[in-house]
Write an enzyme that holds these catalytic residues in place. Sequence first.
Site, PDB file in Angstrom:
ATOM      1  N   LYS A 201      19.167  -8.593  -0.300  1.00  0.00           N
ATOM      2  CA  LYS A 201      19.121  -8.623  -1.825  1.00  0.00           C
ATOM      3  C   LYS A 201      20.180  -7.533  -2.377  1.00  0.00           C
ATOM      4  CE  LYS A 201      17.566  -6.051  -4.552  1.00  0.00           C
ATOM      5  NZ  LYS A 201      18.540  -6.030  -5.800  1.00  0.00           N
ATOM      6  N   GLU A 279      18.395   4.972   3.747  1.00  0.00           N
ATOM      7  CA  GLU A 279      19.583   6.061   3.368  1.00  0.00           C
ATOM      8  C   GLU A 279      19.382   6.332   1.892  1.00  0.00           C
ATOM      9  OE1 GLU A 279      24.225   6.304   3.200  1.00  0.00           O
ATOM     10  OE2 GLU A 279      23.674   4.636   3.931  1.00  0.00           O
ATOM     11  N   CYS A 313      27.547   7.849  -2.109  1.00  0.00           N
ATOM     12  CA  CYS A 313      26.462   8.781  -1.784  1.00  0.00           C
ATOM     13  C   CYS A 313      26.725   9.857  -0.987  1.00  0.00           C
ATOM     14  CB  CYS A 313      25.425   7.815  -1.017  1.00  0.00           C
ATOM     15  SG  CYS A 313      26.229   7.045   0.427  1.00  0.00           S
ATOM     16  N   GLU A 411      21.799  14.565  -8.523  1.00  0.00           N
ATOM     17  CA  GLU A 411      22.903  13.972  -8.213  1.00  0.00           C
ATOM     18  C   GLU A 411      23.628  13.235  -9.565  1.00  0.00           C
ATOM     19  OE1 GLU A 411      24.341  10.983  -4.384  1.00  0.00           O
ATOM     20  OE2 GLU A 411      22.296  10.832  -5.244  1.00  0.00           O
TER      21      GLU A 411
END
Length: 465
Positions: A201, A279, A313, A411
Amino acid sequence: MLSHLPLSGILHLPCRMSSSLATALPASLLRSAAYIGGSWLKSSDSTTFPVVDPATGTEIVQATDCGPRECREAVKAAAAAFQTWKEVPSKERSDLLRKWYNLIIQNKEDLARIITAENGKPTKEALGEIVYAAGFLEWFSEEARRIYGDVISVPMRDRRALVLKHPVGVATIITPWNFPSAMITRKVGAALAAGCTVVVKPAEDTPLSALALAELAHQAGIPAGVYNVVPCSREKAPAVGEVLCTDPSVAKISFTGSTATGKILLRYAAESVKRVSMELGGHAPFIVFDSADVDKAVAGALASKFRNSGQTCVCTNRFLVQKGIHDVFVQKLSALIKKDLRVGNGFDEGVTQGPLINERAVEKVEQHVKDAVSQGAHVETGGNRSTYGKNFFEPTLLSSVTTKMLCSREETFGPLAPVIKFDTEDEALAIANSANVGLAGGNQSTWRKPSILCTDVIGGDVVTA
């Protein structure tokens, strides 16, 4: 029943696409339908969603909007294919992965154009991602031949423990938009090498890269049902994610994305105790000590922060700089940002900073800057939306940042570099470890080798040893 489309042929692009973008994209790899069981399929209700170039706002294509029904069909196809794929000799799986790798390398420029069109990253970075993505298939094509068992000694003299390794079954792969090819191949390569089948996906912003990889997988001879792709819109993503995590035929879930979404998927997976790999969010600190080589530290800072316009990331989210070197570090980093970074369309020559993925991403960066400035932070360079377009933000450097500001606690995932001044090493480590998430970190000094310090995906201490 799902609607079938021809497996080969040219996809006609919508007339409202800009001519420059149309010439940049390869019709032979630009797919818009789902890829399930070796066929290109429309959704059962024929709904679609737009895939948009973030640099211009131009619609690239209308992609098939899969829902729970299509996901169940994909899982069913993967489960059926698993019964034969798991029995395929490892050498044959290796050869097929190698063929897929070769095709990706042969088509790397075209695949890079697709990434730039749907993601916005500069073509040089996009090309680098394709080579990086292909490398995972090359690696796992070789590792497929080395899936060995183990013979383990046990307390009884007349016995041995024999460990045999078997593929677990269907793996669902949920990937982010910031590396739309590499995040797929790093997961799918391992799964297929081990004898598993997959349902991918892709992120709703960047489904075209996953579908282009499906076209090349088909050309490579990957059997029907082994690699499946179910694109869907943001609206359908929650329902699709639930199916991919709860279907009884799914044995493994691999997800890269936000911590908030990861928690939801973990709850779904817990119902049937599925294997998971996550993750999740990061908040990476970059610590610069007084003993550091300032020029090397600044060069490392620029590379770490502004790759893919800060949308990675593991990129630095907080710069912690010791007070003795703080002012010169800020001065040199500001000068380097102005000198080396150029904002623009990723297809244009010399551009290093493309657009953010969408306006929500721009709004978050803007919010972090405004919050910091309202609490006393100083804008050294940048600080505003770029005049280039609505999804562009200037590469920004902030000084006088404190731990109470949003950019120190969340973040950002954008081109914002906040610098926090610290005094002692203990103080720096306390600030670095104050986040409840962790993915990576780094330090710069003359007496410690510059390094990347990895921590848990849901939190863990940064150390300097």
